[in-house]
Design an enzyme around this catalytic site. Structure first.
Site, PDB file in Angstrom:
ATOM      1  N   LYS A 215     -17.413  11.483  49.586  1.00  6.54           N
ATOM      2  CA  LYS A 215     -17.275  12.331  48.398  1.00  6.54           C
ATOM      3  C   LYS A 215     -16.979  13.774  48.828  1.00  6.54           C
ATOM      4  O   LYS A 215     -17.859  14.494  49.303  1.00  6.54           O
ATOM      5  CB  LYS A 215     -18.566  12.297  47.563  1.00  6.54           C
ATOM      6  CG  LYS A 215     -18.447  13.112  46.278  1.00  6.54           C
ATOM      7  CD  LYS A 215     -19.639  14.014  46.121  1.00  6.54           C
ATOM      8  CE  LYS A 215     -19.464  15.294  45.379  1.00  6.54           C
ATOM      9  NZ  LYS A 215     -18.252  15.995  45.298  1.00  6.54           N
TER      10      LYS A 215
ATOM     11  N   GLY B 287     -28.788  20.439  49.749  1.00  9.91           N
ATOM     12  CA  GLY B 287     -29.310  19.696  50.905  1.00  9.91           C
ATOM     13  C   GLY B 287     -30.748  19.249  50.674  1.00  9.91           C
ATOM     14  O   GLY B 287     -31.117  18.116  51.007  1.00  9.91           O
TER      15      GLY B 287
ATOM     16  N   GLU C 238     -26.349  19.778  57.132  1.00 10.50           N
ATOM     17  CA  GLU C 238     -25.898  21.073  57.658  1.00 10.50           C
ATOM     18  C   GLU C 238     -25.775  22.003  56.457  1.00 10.50           C
ATOM     19  O   GLU C 238     -25.032  21.709  55.515  1.00 10.50           O
ATOM     20  CB  GLU C 238     -24.542  20.939  58.357  1.00 10.50           C
ATOM     21  CG  GLU C 238     -24.597  20.148  59.653  1.00 10.50           C
ATOM     22  CD  GLU C 238     -25.503  20.765  60.706  1.00 10.50           C
ATOM     23  OE1 GLU C 238     -25.827  21.964  60.620  1.00 10.50           O
ATOM     24  OE2 GLU C 238     -25.920  20.015  61.609  1.00 10.50           O
TER      25      GLU C 238
ATOM     26  N   CYS D 288     -20.131  28.851  57.182  1.00 10.49           N
ATOM     27  CA  CYS D 288     -21.584  28.803  57.397  1.00 10.49           C
ATOM     28  C   CYS D 288     -21.966  29.563  58.651  1.00 10.49           C
ATOM     29  O   CYS D 288     -23.095  30.015  58.789  1.00 10.49           O
ATOM     30  CB  CYS D 288     -22.044  27.358  57.487  1.00 10.49           C
ATOM     31  SG  CYS D 288     -21.062  26.405  58.626  1.00 10.49           S
TER      32      CYS D 288
ATOM     33  N   GLN E 252     -17.306  31.840  42.546  1.00 12.39           N
ATOM     34  CA  GLN E 252     -17.697  32.400  43.841  1.00 12.39           C
ATOM     35  C   GLN E 252     -17.416  33.908  43.875  1.00 12.39           C
ATOM     36  O   GLN E 252     -18.207  34.691  44.400  1.00 12.39           O
ATOM     37  CB  GLN E 252     -16.936  31.668  44.957  1.00 12.39           C
ATOM     38  CG  GLN E 252     -17.401  31.968  46.362  1.00 12.39           C
ATOM     39  CD  GLN E 252     -18.830  31.497  46.656  1.00 12.39           C
ATOM     40  OE1 GLN E 252     -19.242  30.446  46.178  1.00 12.39           O
ATOM     41  NE2 GLN E 252     -19.574  32.288  47.397  1.00 12.39           N
TER      42      GLN E 252
ATOM     43  N   GLU F  32     -27.711  33.980  51.526  1.00  5.53           N
ATOM     44  CA  GLU F  32     -26.329  33.721  51.933  1.00  5.53           C
ATOM     45  C   GLU F  32     -25.383  34.132  50.802  1.00  5.53           C
ATOM     46  O   GLU F  32     -25.532  33.687  49.664  1.00  5.53           O
ATOM     47  CB  GLU F  32     -26.147  32.235  52.227  1.00  5.53           C
ATOM     48  CG  GLU F  32     -24.762  31.935  52.755  1.00  5.53           C
ATOM     49  CD  GLU F  32     -24.604  30.473  53.141  1.00  5.53           C
ATOM     50  OE1 GLU F  32     -24.953  29.613  52.312  1.00  5.53           O
ATOM     51  OE2 GLU F  32     -24.121  30.207  54.246  1.00  5.53           O
TER      52      GLU F  32
HETATM   53  P1  NDP Z   1     -22.786  22.680  47.541  1.00  6.56           P
HETATM   54  O1  NDP Z   1     -24.151  22.394  48.056  1.00  6.56           O
HETATM   55  O2  NDP Z   1     -22.646  23.213  46.196  1.00  6.56           O
HETATM   56  O3  NDP Z   1     -21.901  21.353  47.584  1.00  6.56           O
HETATM   57  C1  NDP Z   1     -21.776  20.564  48.745  1.00  6.56           C
HETATM   58  C2  NDP Z   1     -21.414  19.163  48.316  1.00  6.56           C
HETATM   59  O4  NDP Z   1     -22.522  18.581  47.640  1.00  6.56           O
HETATM   60  C3  NDP Z   1     -20.235  19.121  47.360  1.00  6.56           C
HETATM   61  O5  NDP Z   1     -19.465  17.974  47.629  1.00  6.56           O
HETATM   62  C4  NDP Z   1     -20.937  18.992  46.026  1.00  6.56           C
HETATM   63  O6  NDP Z   1     -20.136  18.436  45.023  1.00  6.56           O
HETATM   64  C5  NDP Z   1     -22.088  18.074  46.392  1.00  6.56           C
HETATM   65  N1  NDP Z   1     -23.168  18.052  45.418  1.00  6.56           N
HETATM   66  C6  NDP Z   1     -23.494  19.000  44.495  1.00  6.56           C
HETATM   67  N2  NDP Z   1     -24.542  18.574  43.752  1.00  6.56           N
HETATM   68  C7  NDP Z   1     -24.891  17.351  44.216  1.00  6.56           C
HETATM   69  C8  NDP Z   1     -25.891  16.399  43.857  1.00  6.56           C
HETATM   70  N3  NDP Z   1     -26.754  16.617  42.873  1.00  6.56           N
HETATM   71  N4  NDP Z   1     -25.945  15.248  44.529  1.00  6.56           N
HETATM   72  C9  NDP Z   1     -25.093  15.013  45.553  1.00  6.56           C
HETATM   73  N5  NDP Z   1     -24.125  15.842  45.914  1.00  6.56           N
HETATM   74  C10 NDP Z   1     -24.022  17.023  45.271  1.00  6.56           C
HETATM   75  O7  NDP Z   1     -22.088  23.601  48.633  1.00  6.56           O
HETATM   76  P2  NDP Z   1     -20.624  24.234  48.541  1.00  6.56           P
HETATM   77  O8  NDP Z   1     -19.583  23.197  48.393  1.00  6.56           O
HETATM   78  O9  NDP Z   1     -20.693  25.349  47.581  1.00  6.56           O
HETATM   79  O10 NDP Z   1     -20.450  24.782  50.025  1.00  6.56           O
HETATM   80  C11 NDP Z   1     -20.891  25.997  50.412  1.00  6.56           C
HETATM   81  C12 NDP Z   1     -22.198  25.851  51.188  1.00  6.56           C
HETATM   82  O11 NDP Z   1     -22.010  24.986  52.299  1.00  6.56           O
HETATM   83  C13 NDP Z   1     -22.650  27.159  51.785  1.00  6.56           C
HETATM   84  O12 NDP Z   1     -24.017  27.347  51.524  1.00  6.56           O
HETATM   85  C14 NDP Z   1     -22.439  26.991  53.284  1.00  6.56           C
HETATM   86  O13 NDP Z   1     -23.263  27.726  54.096  1.00  6.56           O
HETATM   87  C15 NDP Z   1     -22.617  25.534  53.465  1.00  6.56           C
HETATM   88  N6  NDP Z   1     -21.915  25.085  54.653  1.00  6.56           N
HETATM   89  C16 NDP Z   1     -22.656  24.739  55.747  1.00  6.56           C
HETATM   90  C17 NDP Z   1     -22.066  24.362  56.921  1.00  6.56           C
HETATM   91  C18 NDP Z   1     -22.895  23.945  58.083  1.00  6.56           C
HETATM   92  O14 NDP Z   1     -22.411  23.203  58.914  1.00  6.56           O
HETATM   93  N7  NDP Z   1     -24.137  24.369  58.200  1.00  6.56           N
HETATM   94  C19 NDP Z   1     -20.612  24.315  57.055  1.00  6.56           C
HETATM   95  C20 NDP Z   1     -19.908  24.663  55.856  1.00  6.56           C
HETATM   96  C21 NDP Z   1     -20.568  25.030  54.692  1.00  6.56           C
HETATM   97  P3  NDP Z   1     -19.214  19.323  44.038  1.00  6.56           P
HETATM   98  O15 NDP Z   1     -18.964  20.628  44.700  1.00  6.56           O
HETATM   99  O16 NDP Z   1     -18.025  18.499  43.904  1.00  6.56           O
HETATM  100  O17 NDP Z   1     -19.973  19.444  42.777  1.00  6.56           O
END
Ligand code: NDP
Length: 477
Positions: free
Chosen positions: A171, A229, A246, A280, A327, A379
């Site tokens: 997903k 997460g 992550e 990140c 954002q 963040e």
């Molecule tokens: P989100 O946590 O909003 O989303 C991450 C994924 O989780 C998306 O596919 C999202 O779907 C999905 N998601 C959202 N709600 C749910 C749920 N209830 N159940 C299951 N899945 C869900 O993060 P962002 O996409 O906004 O990404 C930015 C964040 O990612 C930042 O905080 C950044 O630091 C972190 N990040 C961390 C990295 C690392 O390796 N540590 C690397 C890159 C980013 P959808 O968006 O489609 O709703």
């Protein structure tokens, strides 16, 4: 063309179709993408479960050749796929092409790993007994990814999953279905049997939630925000599911009095502002000792002044737009908070008008910030950084570690003593000396500590820790 979801080897549509909008030019629709329903997500999970027994026993040559073919096609199409990535996510074309090349390198690495899967044979402490330790695939795995690396992060999760004999339900983030669809299309055509890799595009609250609710997914690998997460972790507990998370960062970059000024400025510009700060591993806390502070701030501002913020595809753009309106609003809100809490806005802070309607924000620098301010604790995930002035190395290290996060930590110094001490004592999964906090290799572990990561590391041979489960077999001769 309407891009659909891949479920059990078939491309399936639904009534729910969304436009993928270009953040550099909001008039441009990059493509039309289908959202999977809850029922389709459940069908994808069932397909991954049904495909697992055969795939887990598939020959390593088959896995090697599919992963290698994928790497080769990604590389051959890097310019086209890089342009698609830049159009849907907003990072500059050179960065987007580099990300596509990185995805190819990851598939190439795991194509090789498929031919190097090893176990151990040991003598028992008891007579006439032999012991074998083997790594077995986990089973059907859920892959949930964020929007900021739409090609590389899916690659570094899907490649090791398949290499080690797992099946996948993938997903991607709603904002960036284009790169995900292209990657799955390549893998599908490379010869994956039906059900081994399933694509379910759509909202986290629908598709992601259906994955969290599933008993059949024995593992979920997730990259995204710390909040989501935590939801993945809590939901997985009751299913006894293995997880790899992550999450966010608030990475420090320490600049000491003895630093080479040019290296310090380049490391900070790259860490904090390239990829629009949407990494990140971005450094958003620049912790600078007194003796170099004023020279460093002056040189950094001069450097920021000549950076071009513009359309991701425009030659000469150094920084693309923020990914979407939400954002951008969040970044602007943090800039307000910084001002209200007493930090000095030293550069930027405003939206920019360019030739195309997009979410353009100036690189923004605060000075006179304290580590207690919200802009230094939370963040922001945008092109916004704050300089924190400190007395000496000891205070710098203490401030660097004073954060809920622990992904990447950087220092710029010519002192071997301080560099060595920082490598030992920085509370982070990755430490960079005289380098950007972002920018990592693909064959070594990636991940962090505290609220940044949970579970085994990603990438390289360490990926096996998550994607396999260990079996110990005793045989009496
Ligand atoms: P989100 O946590 O909003 O989303 C991450 C994924 O989780 C998306 O596919 C999202 O779907 C999905 N998601 C959202 N709600 C749910 C749920 N209830 N159940 C299951 N899945 C869900 O993060 P962002 O996409 O906004 O990404 C930015 C964040 O990612 C930042 O905080 C950044 O630091 C972190 N990040 C961390 C990295 C690392 O390796 N540590 C690397 C890159 C980013 P959808 O968006 O489609 O709703």
């Amino acid at each position: 063309m309407i891009h659909t979801n891949l479920i059990d080897g078939e491309w399936l549509g639904s009534q729910d179709i969304v436009e993928n909008i270009n953040p550099s030019d909001t008039r441009e629709v990059v493509g039309l993408y289908t959202r999977a329903t809850t029922r389709q997500t459940e069908a994808a999970i069932a397909a991954a479960a049904a495909a697992f027994p055969a795939w887990s026993r598939s020959g390593v040559l088959q896995r090697h050749s599919i992963l290698k073919k994928t790497a080769d096609e990604l590389l051959a199409r890097k310019d086209e796929l890089g342009a698609l990535l830049a159009r849907e996510e907003g990072k500059t074309l050179p960065e987007a092409i580099a990300e596509t090349v990185r995805a190819a390198q990851v598939f190439d690495f795991f194509a090789g790993e498929a031919l190097r899967l090893v176990g151990q044979v040991l003598p028992s402490v008891r007579p006439n007994i032999g012991i074998e330790i083997t790594r077995e695939p986990l089973g059907p795995i859920g892959v949930i990814t964020p929007w900021n690396f739409p090609m590389a992060i899916p690659a570094w999760k899907i490649a090791p999953a398949l290499c080690h004999g797992n099946t996948v339900v993938f997903k991607p983030a709603e904002l960036v279905p284009g790169s995900a669809w292209a990657l799955v299309d390549i893998l599908h055509r490379a010869g994956l049997p039906n059900g081994v890799l399933n694509l379910v595009m759509g909202q986290g609250s629908v598709v992601g939630q259906a994955m969290l609710n599933s008993d059949a997914l024995v593992g979920i690998t997730f990259t995204g925000s710390t909040g989501t997460g935590n939801r993945v972790a809590l939901a997985s507990l009751e299913h006894h599911r293995k997880i790899q998370l992550e999450m966010g960062g608030k990475n420090p970059m320490v600049v000491l009095d003895d630093a080479d000024l040019d290296i310090a400025v380049e490391a900070c510009v790259s860490s904090a502002f390239f990829s629009t700060g949407q990494r990140c591993t971005a450094a958003s806390r620049l912790i600078v000792t007194d003796g170099i502070h004023d020279r460093f701030v002056g040189a950094l501002i001069a450097r920021l002044d000549v950076l071009n913020v513009d359309h991701a595809l425009k030659p000469g753009s150094h920084i693309g737009p923020v990914v979407d309106a939400q954002q951008l609003a969040s970044n602007l809100n943090y800039i307000d908070i910084g001002k209200q809490q007493g930090a000095r806005l030293a550069f930027g802070g405003d939206c920019l008008n360019r030739g195309t309607p997009g979410f353009y924000l100036q690189p923004t620098l605060f000075t006179e910030a304290s580590n207690a301010m919200r802009i230094c604790r939370e963040e922001i995930f945008g092109p916004v950084a704050a300089v924190i002035r400190v007395r000496d190395y000891d205070e710098a290290l203490a401030v660097a570690n004073d954060t809920p996060f622990g992904l990447s930590s950087g220092i710029v110094t010519t002192s071997l003593k301080h560099a060595s001490d920082f490598k030992r004592n920085a509370q982070a999964g990755m430490v960079m000396v005289n380098l950007s906090t972002a920018g990592v290799d693909f064959h070594v572990p990636f991940g962090g500590r505290k609220a940044s990561s949970y579970g085994p590391r990603e990438q390289g041979q360490y990926a096996a820790e998550f994607y396999t489960t260990v079996k110990t077999a005793y045989t009496s001769a």
